[in-house]
Design a protein around this motif. Structure first.
Motif, PDB file in Angstrom:
ATOM      1  N   LEU A 212     -63.055  47.483  27.204  1.00 29.59           N
ATOM      2  CA  LEU A 212     -65.389  47.483  28.235  1.00 29.59           C
ATOM      3  C   LEU A 212     -65.010  46.098  28.457  1.00 29.59           C
ATOM      4  O   LEU A 212     -65.902  46.179  29.756  1.00 29.59           O
ATOM      5  CB  LEU A 212     -65.796  47.300  26.766  1.00 29.59           C
ATOM      6  CG  LEU A 212     -67.331  47.565  26.465  1.00 29.59           C
ATOM      7  CD1 LEU A 212     -68.153  48.207  27.733  1.00 29.59           C
ATOM      8  CD2 LEU A 212     -68.143  47.241  25.822  1.00 29.59           C
ATOM      9  N   VAL A 213     -64.177  45.274  28.225  1.00 29.00           N
ATOM     10  CA  VAL A 213     -65.084  43.924  28.964  1.00 29.00           C
ATOM     11  C   VAL A 213     -63.797  43.543  30.330  1.00 29.00           C
ATOM     12  O   VAL A 213     -64.795  42.870  31.424  1.00 29.00           O
ATOM     13  CB  VAL A 213     -64.540  42.502  27.800  1.00 29.00           C
ATOM     14  CG1 VAL A 213     -64.390  41.479  28.421  1.00 29.00           C
ATOM     15  CG2 VAL A 213     -65.160  43.013  27.200  1.00 29.00           C
ATOM     16  N   GLY A 214     -63.120  43.706  30.136  1.00 25.22           N
ATOM     17  CA  GLY A 214     -62.417  43.740  31.551  1.00 25.22           C
ATOM     18  C   GLY A 214     -61.864  45.090  32.393  1.00 25.22           C
ATOM     19  O   GLY A 214     -61.291  45.300  33.647  1.00 25.22           O
TER      20      GLY A 214
ATOM     21  N   GLY B 217     -60.658  46.082  37.609  1.00 24.87           N
ATOM     22  CA  GLY B 217     -61.531  47.287  39.105  1.00 24.87           C
ATOM     23  C   GLY B 217     -61.152  46.748  39.572  1.00 24.87           C
ATOM     24  O   GLY B 217     -60.734  46.605  41.949  1.00 24.87           O
ATOM     25  N   TYR B 218     -62.248  45.601  40.330  1.00 17.16           N
ATOM     26  CA  TYR B 218     -62.602  43.806  41.289  1.00 17.16           C
ATOM     27  C   TYR B 218     -61.160  44.290  42.021  1.00 17.16           C
ATOM     28  O   TYR B 218     -61.330  43.109  43.088  1.00 17.16           O
ATOM     29  CB  TYR B 218     -63.802  43.424  40.911  1.00 17.16           C
ATOM     30  CG  TYR B 218     -63.871  42.697  41.975  1.00 17.16           C
ATOM     31  CD1 TYR B 218     -64.350  42.565  42.559  1.00 17.16           C
ATOM     32  CD2 TYR B 218     -63.180  41.101  41.594  1.00 17.16           C
ATOM     33  CE1 TYR B 218     -65.459  41.667  43.679  1.00 17.16           C
ATOM     34  CE2 TYR B 218     -64.154  39.789  42.349  1.00 17.16           C
ATOM     35  CZ  TYR B 218     -64.760  39.961  43.765  1.00 17.16           C
ATOM     36  OH  TYR B 218     -64.907  39.155  44.544  1.00 17.16           O
ATOM     37  N   VAL B 219     -60.655  43.420  40.996  1.00 15.26           N
ATOM     38  CA  VAL B 219     -59.410  42.499  41.446  1.00 15.26           C
ATOM     39  C   VAL B 219     -58.540  43.681  42.102  1.00 15.26           C
ATOM     40  O   VAL B 219     -57.575  42.878  43.137  1.00 15.26           O
ATOM     41  CB  VAL B 219     -58.251  41.938  40.438  1.00 15.26           C
ATOM     42  CG1 VAL B 219     -57.141  41.546  40.403  1.00 15.26           C
ATOM     43  CG2 VAL B 219     -58.920  40.890  39.051  1.00 15.26           C
ATOM     44  N   GLY B 220     -58.558  44.709  42.031  1.00 17.17           N
ATOM     45  CA  GLY B 220     -57.877  45.863  42.430  1.00 17.17           C
ATOM     46  C   GLY B 220     -58.001  46.265  43.807  1.00 17.17           C
ATOM     47  O   GLY B 220     -57.751  46.315  43.957  1.00 17.17           O
ATOM     48  N   ASP B 221     -59.741  46.275  43.461  1.00 18.23           N
ATOM     49  CA  ASP B 221     -60.245  46.568  45.093  1.00 18.23           C
ATOM     50  C   ASP B 221     -59.996  45.161  46.429  1.00 18.23           C
ATOM     51  O   ASP B 221     -59.872  45.104  47.416  1.00 18.23           O
ATOM     52  CB  ASP B 221     -61.553  46.875  44.716  1.00 18.23           C
ATOM     53  CG  ASP B 221     -62.297  48.173  44.038  1.00 18.23           C
ATOM     54  OD1 ASP B 221     -61.539  49.032  45.096  1.00 18.23           O
ATOM     55  OD2 ASP B 221     -62.816  48.524  43.062  1.00 18.23           O
ATOM     56  N   ARG B 222     -59.647  43.857  45.583  1.00 19.35           N
ATOM     57  CA  ARG B 222     -59.505  42.856  46.249  1.00 19.35           C
ATOM     58  C   ARG B 222     -57.806  42.810  46.360  1.00 19.35           C
ATOM     59  O   ARG B 222     -57.770  42.866  47.712  1.00 19.35           O
ATOM     60  CB  ARG B 222     -60.074  42.211  45.493  1.00 19.35           C
ATOM     61  CG  ARG B 222     -61.081  41.451  45.699  1.00 19.35           C
ATOM     62  CD  ARG B 222     -61.692  40.740  47.456  1.00 19.35           C
ATOM     63  NE  ARG B 222     -62.029  40.658  48.048  1.00 19.35           N
ATOM     64  CZ  ARG B 222     -61.493  39.036  48.106  1.00 19.35           C
ATOM     65  NH1 ARG B 222     -63.344  38.963  47.350  1.00 19.35           N
ATOM     66  NH2 ARG B 222     -61.647  38.219  48.881  1.00 19.35           N
TER      67      ARG B 222
ATOM     68  N   PHE C 232     -55.466  47.208  34.416  1.00 20.36           N
ATOM     69  CA  PHE C 232     -55.144  47.074  35.738  1.00 20.36           C
ATOM     70  C   PHE C 232     -54.432  48.462  36.460  1.00 20.36           C
ATOM     71  O   PHE C 232     -54.336  48.397  37.408  1.00 20.36           O
ATOM     72  CB  PHE C 232     -53.725  45.953  35.868  1.00 20.36           C
ATOM     73  CG  PHE C 232     -54.481  44.434  35.951  1.00 20.36           C
ATOM     74  CD1 PHE C 232     -54.378  43.933  36.842  1.00 20.36           C
ATOM     75  CD2 PHE C 232     -54.585  43.816  34.387  1.00 20.36           C
ATOM     76  CE1 PHE C 232     -55.596  42.600  37.245  1.00 20.36           C
ATOM     77  CE2 PHE C 232     -55.053  42.126  34.664  1.00 20.36           C
ATOM     78  CZ  PHE C 232     -55.763  42.141  35.661  1.00 20.36           C
ATOM     79  N   ARG C 233     -53.954  49.169  35.592  1.00 22.14           N
ATOM     80  CA  ARG C 233     -53.578  50.503  36.296  1.00 22.14           C
ATOM     81  C   ARG C 233     -54.858  51.472  36.012  1.00 22.14           C
ATOM     82  O   ARG C 233     -54.618  51.738  37.114  1.00 22.14           O
ATOM     83  CB  ARG C 233     -52.544  50.024  35.546  1.00 22.14           C
ATOM     84  CG  ARG C 233     -51.179  49.908  35.093  1.00 22.14           C
ATOM     85  CD  ARG C 233     -50.285  50.364  34.340  1.00 22.14           C
ATOM     86  NE  ARG C 233     -49.931  52.223  34.205  1.00 22.14           N
ATOM     87  CZ  ARG C 233     -48.855  52.633  35.362  1.00 22.14           C
ATOM     88  NH1 ARG C 233     -48.021  51.352  36.137  1.00 22.14           N
ATOM     89  NH2 ARG C 233     -48.615  53.569  35.242  1.00 22.14           N
TER      90      ARG C 233
ATOM     91  N   ALA D 227     -64.453  54.416  32.764  1.00 21.17           N
ATOM     92  CA  ALA D 227     -63.102  54.108  31.674  1.00 21.17           C
ATOM     93  C   ALA D 227     -63.991  52.569  31.150  1.00 21.17           C
ATOM     94  O   ALA D 227     -63.594  53.254  29.704  1.00 21.17           O
ATOM     95  CB  ALA D 227     -61.562  53.478  32.403  1.00 21.17           C
ATOM     96  N   MET D 228     -64.213  52.229  30.770  1.00 22.90           N
ATOM     97  CA  MET D 228     -65.412  51.172  30.892  1.00 22.90           C
ATOM     98  C   MET D 228     -66.488  51.835  29.410  1.00 22.90           C
ATOM     99  O   MET D 228     -66.457  51.153  28.540  1.00 22.90           O
ATOM    100  CB  MET D 228     -66.360  50.206  31.180  1.00 22.90           C
ATOM    101  CG  MET D 228     -66.484  48.901  31.284  1.00 22.90           C
ATOM    102  SD  MET D 228     -68.074  47.208  31.520  1.00 22.90           S
ATOM    103  CE  MET D 228     -68.851  49.241  32.035  1.00 22.90           C
TER     104      MET D 228
END
Length: 372
Positions: free
Chosen positions: A27-29, A34-39, A82-83, A322-323
């Motif tokens: 929930l928190v992550g 997902g934002y990191v994955g987009d960046r 992350f996945r 997923a969150m």
């Protein structure tokens, strides 16, 4: 996995707390990862997650306390964070490069089929390893996952992703993309129907497979010393059923359709969960069917959502789904843990099945639009 936890002296409530910690971390992550994955790119996000999971699996195999497992469960969840969005985002964008994004469910189903077929062999091996020492499967899983990180390094970034202005994707802009996606009625409705209710209930099925399997087969006359190895063979069948059904994901989509699938499925699964409380031996075929249907259902859900969102911010939107699912499953997990300790895991799943049937009916009264 759960036999390992029970052997460490954990109660069902403590196991439920571990699962709840996993989902609270999700929930928190989810959105930040997902934002990191987009960046940083889909591949790099997959690499970080895979390495983190490998290290965590090794740690769980070495752990000897509830506190250590609690910390490791948080790390495990972060690895999957992350996945989770990056996997489907990478696949969908890669298919978009070839103008074949409509084949997402079909291709994903074939991939899941291959994964489950290999998993059948791993299940048998793990069962025998577990009969020697329940920590050994964790060590082997860590090693294989580490090899998976090497495979991820061979992947390339989809052209459709590289052509976006991901470098200029600010957190504020990402929040706006997610908000716009979730403001659409068809997505909101589908999230409630699948990611909240169905996913939360069926998650419990996978949590309680092992203790219920042990109870059923021992009651049928199987020696307790044979449970671990027999469980490995059951998981092999469990994986093969999933592999066969997943292989035909595209054919199922063409024959039954996504709408009919989602309208019927919750009632079939919910009724089966209630029924196996009264006839425990039904738990074995119920688990096999639930396993077989889960990956097809996830592929259809991925197709439905991906078709309705854009490439930029795709991983973040998928992570937000997923969150939501992670948040929804927490009360189910905690409640099922308490019910299992006070009554039995079979009764906990029967209650969950009843909730699934009644909840799905209530949602459909509001005419949830699950279109093709």
């Amino acid at each position: 996995m759960y036999l390992f936890f029970l052997a460490q002296g954990l109660s069902f409530t403590q196991i439920a707390i571990l699962e709840a910690l996993y989902n609270v971390t999700t929930l928190v992550g989810e959105i930040p990862t997902g934002y990191v994955g987009d960046r940083i790119g889909r591949r790099n996000s997959l690499l970080v997650g895979t390495v983190l999971i490998a290290v965590t699996l090794l740690g769980i195999g070495l752990s000897e306390s509830f506190l250590a497992l609690a910390v490791l469960y948080v790390c495990w969840s972060m690895g999957y964070n992350f996945r989770s969005g990056s996997e489907d985002a990478w696949l969908y964008d890669t298919l978009t490069d070839d103008l074949s994004e409509s084949e997402f469910a079909h291709v994903r189903g074939r991939g899941e089929s291959a994964s489950l077929a290999v998993g059948a062999v791993a299940a048998i091996t793990g069962g025998y390893l577990g009969s020697v020492d329940l920590s050994y499967p964790w060590f082997v899983a860590a090693a294989v996952t580490g090899l998976g990180a090497v495979v991820v390094l061979t992947l390339g970034e989809p052209e459709s992703y590289r052509e976006t202005d991901a470098d200029d994707l600010s957190l504020h802009r990402t929040v706006g993309i997610v908000r716009d996606a979730l403001s659409r009625r068809n997505l909101r409705s589908f999230i409630l129907y699948y990611y909240v209710l169905y996913a939360a209930v069926t998650y419990l099925v996978f949590v309680f497979v092992q203790p219920i399997f042990e109870t059923v087969v021992v009651s049928a006359g199987v020696s307790e010393s044979e449970v671990e190895s027999l469980l490995g063979w059951f998981y092999a069948g469990y994986s093969l059923v999933g592999a066969v059904i997943s292989y035909y994901t595209g054919a199922i989509k063409a024959t039954i359709g996504v709408r009919s699938w989602f309208l019927i499925l919750p009632f079939v699964v919910g009724t089966a969960l209630v029924g196996m409380y009264f006839v425990p031996i039904l738990a074995l075929p119920t688990f096999l069917v639930a396993r077989g249907l889960s990956d097809v259902t996830r592929s259809f859900a991925g197709q439905y959502v991906n078709d309705r969102i854009e490439t930029l911010g795709r991983a973040t939107v998928l992570s937000s789904m997923a969150m939501v699912s992670g948040l929804a499953v927490v009360p189910f997990q905690l409640g099922s843990g308490v019910i299992s300790d006070r009554v039995s895991p079979l009764f906990a799943l029967a209650v969950a099945g009843g909730v699934l049937v009644v909840g799905s009916g209530a949602i459909l009264v509001w005419e949830i639009p699950v279109s093709e």
